[in-house]
Design a protein around this motif. Structure first.
Motif, PDB file in Angstrom:
ATOM      1  N   SER A 212      62.567 -18.848  11.694  1.00 14.48           N
ATOM      2  CA  SER A 212      63.258 -18.265  12.772  1.00 14.48           C
ATOM      3  C   SER A 212      64.370 -19.334  13.310  1.00 14.48           C
ATOM      4  N   ALA A 214      65.870 -20.923  16.831  1.00  7.94           N
ATOM      5  CA  ALA A 214      65.653 -21.238  18.069  1.00  7.94           C
ATOM      6  C   ALA A 214      67.047 -20.930  19.004  1.00  7.94           C
ATOM      7  N   THR A 284      64.611 -13.650  13.019  1.00  9.48           N
ATOM      8  CA  THR A 284      63.623 -13.768  14.025  1.00  9.48           C
ATOM      9  C   THR A 284      64.253 -14.843  15.207  1.00  9.48           C
ATOM     10  N   THR A 286      64.007 -17.338  18.583  1.00  9.31           N
ATOM     11  CA  THR A 286      62.840 -17.773  19.622  1.00  9.31           C
ATOM     12  C   THR A 286      63.756 -18.272  20.871  1.00  9.31           C
ATOM     13  N   GLU A 288      64.376 -21.117  23.697  1.00  7.97           N
ATOM     14  CA  GLU A 288      64.063 -22.467  23.713  1.00  7.97           C
ATOM     15  C   GLU A 288      64.738 -22.966  24.963  1.00  7.97           C
TER      16      GLU A 288
END
Ligand code: UFG
Length: 343
Positions: A212, A214, A284, A286, A288
């Motif tokens: 993924s 961030a 993907t 994420t 943060e």
């Protein structure tokens, strides 16, 4: 530029086995300039330098070696890319940056003056501006770096200005914004393992090397809340160096300090969406927290380079930058697989 002028100006590229330096070598060679490389191969790769380019392994602070190269090659210009480039590392180990960037540059400049090399081109950075109050940022904006990396480069710019005033040498300091992409012919690209730069990280994820990506901060005061940067294709940047050299030769009394960016920004989300479009798959993401020291937006004011050099970027389309970065990632994986098969 006529061919004679080029053959009369052999160029030494320090850090020519590194990411940006190797693209400068290709741009010089493609345009017919005699070129030699000095690189200590600490972060560079021997494979990034074409076989027909004379290669010297060593440090830029080795005055005897630089003197020998200048004498053997008849060097008339130095393009200085060698140095350390990892911002967080510069915070943890500042003396490494003042040694490898500032002190090493001082030694190289001294060797250049000693040998009578008349032109010097320096790899500087938008990190010299710190967190600019105004974006797009112009060359005259306050220079208040927020990390030792930026200071180590700014100090070198200062040395060059003082040296050029005292000695028969002119220089160009090129302040890079976010450099990305790879040679369109896939002769070189960003090869360093453990890279942290967004486009490199994103294409590694697209190539299956990471799970993924961030997104560091989605609450910035930007259109979609994520950080905005001015991404410049490494091959366009390399050509800017060649044109800067021509300008230095044309007017030995003039030195140049110029931003290298396109003057437009893309957010982290826009970059990731572009990677998805190019691959036809979805990385993907994420969410943060913000990364320490990241400005919300960093966009160059490119007026000066546009007014000074006949620079016409060829690869400014973000999808092109991403496609070339992705192409290189694929080639790198093939090279590493082949190495594994052979060894
Ligand atoms: N980012 C992410 N996720 C990642 C990596 C980056 O969200 O995995 C974001 C960053 O927060 C930032 C943007 O993507 O908003 C670009 O980050 P990079 O790490 O790619 O590049 P930087 O803008 O931090 O760094 C660049 C140059 C440095 C220079 C610095 C000056 O690469 O050499 O600008 O500010 F010092």
């Amino acid at each position: 530029m006529n061919r004679n002028l080029q053959t009369e100006c052999p160029v030494l590229v320090t850090g020519g086995a590194g990411y940006i330096g190797s693209h400068a070598v290709l741009a010089l060679r493609d345009a017919g300039w005699p070129v030699a490389v000095l690189d200590n191969l600490v972060t560079g790769f021997r494979f990034a330098v074409p076989d027909d380019v004379p290669f010297y392994e060593g440090d830029v602070s080795d005055a005897d070696l630089v003197a020998r190269i200048v004498s053997e090659r008849g060097t008339r210009a130095i393009m200085h890319f060698a140095g350390s480039v990892v911002v967080p590392e510069s915070v943890a180990d500042p003396l490494k940056y003042y040694a490898n960037n500032t002190a090493a540059s001082r030694a190289l400049i001294a060797a250049a003056i000693e040998a009578g090399v008349p032109h010097f081109i320096f790899s500087s950075t938008a990190a010299t501006y710190g967190v600019p109050e105004i974006s797009p940022v112009s060359e005259d904006a306050p220079k208040v770096p927020i990390n030792p990396y930026g200071w180590s480069k700014l100090m070198t710019e200062r040395m060059l200005a003082d040296v050029a005033a005292a000695h028969p040498m002119n220089y160009a300091a090129l302040r890079y914004f976010n450099v990305a992409g790879a040679d369109p012919q896939m002769r070189s690209g960003q090869s360093t393992a453990g890279a942290t730069h967004l486009i490199k990280v994103a294409v590694e994820a697209a190539a299956g090397k990471r799970d993924s990506v961030a997104i560091f901060g989605s609450d910035y005061d930007t259109p979609d809340g994520t950080g905005v940067r001015d991404y410049i294709h490494v091959s366009d940047l390399a050509v800017a160096h060649v044109l800067a050299l021509e300008a230095l030769i044309a007017d030995p009394g003039r030195s140049l300090t110029m931003n290298c960016g396109y003057g437009r920004g893309f957010s982290v989300r826009e970059v990731l969406d572009t990677v998805d479009r190019v691959t036809g798959a979805a990385i993907t993401r994420t969410l943060e927290p913000r990364r320490a020291g990241d400005p919300a937006s960093l966009i160059s004011d490119p007026s000066r380079i546009r007014a000074t050099l006949p620079w016409r970027p060829q690869h400014h389309d973000l999808a092109t930058i991403v496609a070339h970065a992705l192409g290189w990632e694929t080639k790198l994986a093939e090279m590493r697989n082949a190495e594994g098969d052979n060894g």
